[in-house]
Motif scaffolding. Sequence first.
Motif, PDB file in Angstrom:
ATOM      1  N   ALA A 131       0.811  -1.164   0.044  1.00  0.00           N
ATOM      2  CA  ALA A 131       0.078  -0.074   0.077  1.00  0.00           C
ATOM      3  C   ALA A 131       0.850   1.152  -0.021  1.00  0.00           C
ATOM      4  CB  ALA A 131      -1.052  -0.105   1.252  1.00  0.00           C
ATOM      5  N   GLU A 132       2.142   1.307   0.696  1.00  0.00           N
ATOM      6  CA  GLU A 132       2.928   2.383   0.882  1.00  0.00           C
ATOM      7  C   GLU A 132       3.547   2.631  -0.470  1.00  0.00           C
ATOM      8  OE1 GLU A 132       3.738   4.800   3.105  1.00  0.00           O
ATOM      9  OE2 GLU A 132       2.155   4.260   4.116  1.00  0.00           O
ATOM     10  N   LEU A 134       2.212   1.920  -3.381  1.00  0.00           N
ATOM     11  CA  LEU A 134       1.204   2.604  -4.389  1.00  0.00           C
ATOM     12  C   LEU A 134       0.975   4.060  -4.105  1.00  0.00           C
ATOM     13  CD1 LEU A 134      -0.710   1.498  -6.530  1.00  0.00           C
ATOM     14  CD2 LEU A 134      -2.218   0.438  -4.904  1.00  0.00           C
ATOM     15  N   LYS A 135       0.870   4.420  -2.763  1.00  0.00           N
ATOM     16  CA  LYS A 135       0.620   5.708  -2.393  1.00  0.00           C
ATOM     17  C   LYS A 135       1.771   6.612  -2.910  1.00  0.00           C
ATOM     18  CE  LYS A 135      -0.955   5.210   2.201  1.00  0.00           C
ATOM     19  NZ  LYS A 135      -0.678   5.479   3.635  1.00  0.00           N
ATOM     20  N   LEU A 203      -9.020   5.616  -4.940  1.00  0.00           N
ATOM     21  CA  LEU A 203      -7.973   4.615  -4.485  1.00  0.00           C
ATOM     22  C   LEU A 203      -7.077   5.367  -3.404  1.00  0.00           C
ATOM     23  CD1 LEU A 203      -6.565   1.845  -4.754  1.00  0.00           C
ATOM     24  CD2 LEU A 203      -5.243   2.864  -6.682  1.00  0.00           C
ATOM     25  N   ARG A 204      -6.474   6.459  -3.765  1.00  0.00           N
ATOM     26  CA  ARG A 204      -5.577   7.265  -2.892  1.00  0.00           C
ATOM     27  C   ARG A 204      -6.199   7.443  -1.547  1.00  0.00           C
ATOM     28  NH1 ARG A 204      -3.080   8.239   0.213  1.00  0.00           N
ATOM     29  NH2 ARG A 204      -1.182   9.546   0.584  1.00  0.00           N
ATOM     30  N   LEU A 207      -6.268   4.273   0.470  1.00  0.00           N
ATOM     31  CA  LEU A 207      -5.028   3.750   0.854  1.00  0.00           C
ATOM     32  C   LEU A 207      -4.711   4.056   2.254  1.00  0.00           C
ATOM     33  CD1 LEU A 207      -3.079   3.919  -2.539  1.00  0.00           C
ATOM     34  CD2 LEU A 207      -3.715   1.807  -1.414  1.00  0.00           C
ATOM     35  N   ASP A 208      -5.035   5.219   2.532  1.00  0.00           N
ATOM     36  CA  ASP A 208      -4.855   5.590   3.983  1.00  0.00           C
ATOM     37  C   ASP A 208      -5.124   4.678   5.136  1.00  0.00           C
ATOM     38  OD1 ASP A 208      -3.582   8.027   3.122  1.00  0.00           O
ATOM     39  OD2 ASP A 208      -5.011   9.203   3.199  1.00  0.00           O
ATOM     40  N   VAL A 210      -5.209   1.387   4.745  1.00  0.00           N
ATOM     41  CA  VAL A 210      -4.647   0.083   4.407  1.00  0.00           C
ATOM     42  C   VAL A 210      -3.385  -0.091   4.765  1.00  0.00           C
ATOM     43  CG1 VAL A 210      -4.131  -1.616   2.700  1.00  0.00           C
ATOM     44  CG2 VAL A 210      -6.135  -0.007   2.050  1.00  0.00           C
ATOM     45  N   SER A 213      -0.632  -5.081   1.831  1.00  0.00           N
ATOM     46  CA  SER A 213      -0.572  -5.044   0.525  1.00  0.00           C
ATOM     47  C   SER A 213      -1.851  -5.046  -0.031  1.00  0.00           C
ATOM     48  CB  SER A 213       0.142  -6.107  -0.091  1.00  0.00           C
ATOM     49  OG  SER A 213       1.243  -6.143   0.192  1.00  0.00           O
ATOM     50  N   VAL A 214      -1.997  -4.424  -1.375  1.00  0.00           N
ATOM     51  CA  VAL A 214      -3.145  -4.121  -2.223  1.00  0.00           C
ATOM     52  C   VAL A 214      -3.188  -5.287  -3.083  1.00  0.00           C
ATOM     53  CG1 VAL A 214      -4.327  -2.814  -3.612  1.00  0.00           C
ATOM     54  CG2 VAL A 214      -3.577  -1.701  -1.710  1.00  0.00           C
ATOM     55  N   LEU A 227      -8.752  -3.977  -1.422  1.00  0.00           N
ATOM     56  CA  LEU A 227      -8.108  -3.367  -0.312  1.00  0.00           C
ATOM     57  C   LEU A 227      -8.519  -4.003   1.026  1.00  0.00           C
ATOM     58  CD1 LEU A 227      -9.147  -0.575  -2.299  1.00  0.00           C
ATOM     59  CD2 LEU A 227      -6.909   0.008  -1.114  1.00  0.00           C
TER      60      LEU A 227
END
Length: 366
Positions: A131-132, A134-135, A203-204, A207-208, A210, A213-214, A227
Amino acid sequence: MKATIERATLLKGLSHVQSVVERRNTIPILSNVLIEAGEGSLRLMATDLDLQINEQVQAAVDQPGATTVSAHTLFDIARKLPEGAQVSLSAAEGRMAITAGRARFSLGTLPRDDFPIIAEGELPTSFEIPAETLKQIIDKTRFAISTEETRYYLNGIFLHVAEDVLKAAATDGHRLARVTMPRPDGAETMPDVIVPRKCIAELRKLLDEVDGSVGVSLSATKIRFDLGQAILTSKLIDGTFPDYSRVIPTGNDKILKLDPATFMEGVDRVSTIATEKTRAVKMALDRDKITLSVTSPENGTAAEEIPVDYAAAGFEIGFNSRYLMDILGQIDGDLVEVHLADAAAPTLIRENDKAAALYVLMPMRV
């Protein structure tokens, strides 16, 4: 359908799904959220026909069933209910009753069978991405996504695999942002795809919340992000992204090194008087210093000197101050390299040659 759910749980789920729902809809059911009550949980779902979100939230279900109700209205009700309230939802005969404490609401519903669901079809490529990571990919590229609807193929982030890396790129023709990361296992045969701007924004936000992993699954036309509690499915942009590697300069030999925060603050200060239309800032390069200046016929002039590490020949170049600040805001370290050629050539900006992200900015005439 009959269920009881804690206000905070309902509010969190609805806050995710209602932002997918467009405020103005010609098709009434697209304003609604689909609520399905099953064993020990509610499934909330919303769509705009291009993007769909599906979220599972815990609830005590007395009677399974499903209905659809206005997403924004239900979200506003949940928002205004007292903290810690237990919210009872029951639907029958075209109405939904919502009770919490002494508050009671009755809303009109539409049948669940009319609710459109995006058919994913086969999604042959699937892989996991932290997730990090992807962010970072999103944060370092999305500011460069074009908002011009006519160039629809630039209205998203381009993801593609080359050699052993996954590359993400966005451009609006004036600037380009590109991030590379090691190719995840399973992405070897991935098609080149353009993920739309709205999907990236939703999505963004998700993500905060999660950790870990995604899961990413995709075909040439659809992409799905798993997610955990939420699943986001989106159509991809049907178009060809330009061959952006051609605009990344390789021979820019005038290298300027400086502190990005100092540079950004200087640009911000002098651009205070720049006109809204051009936002142009001029950069005069000299040995070990640059002079930033703005001249505005309406507002006057501004200038600031910044000490830098620069040993090549001096010259002047102009940039859009906002574009320059957008890029500088993404530099994490305390040193940025600006690779220049001349006043008309694309400029390359990056932390160093090991950095995952690089940026290209077209100069302006000033």
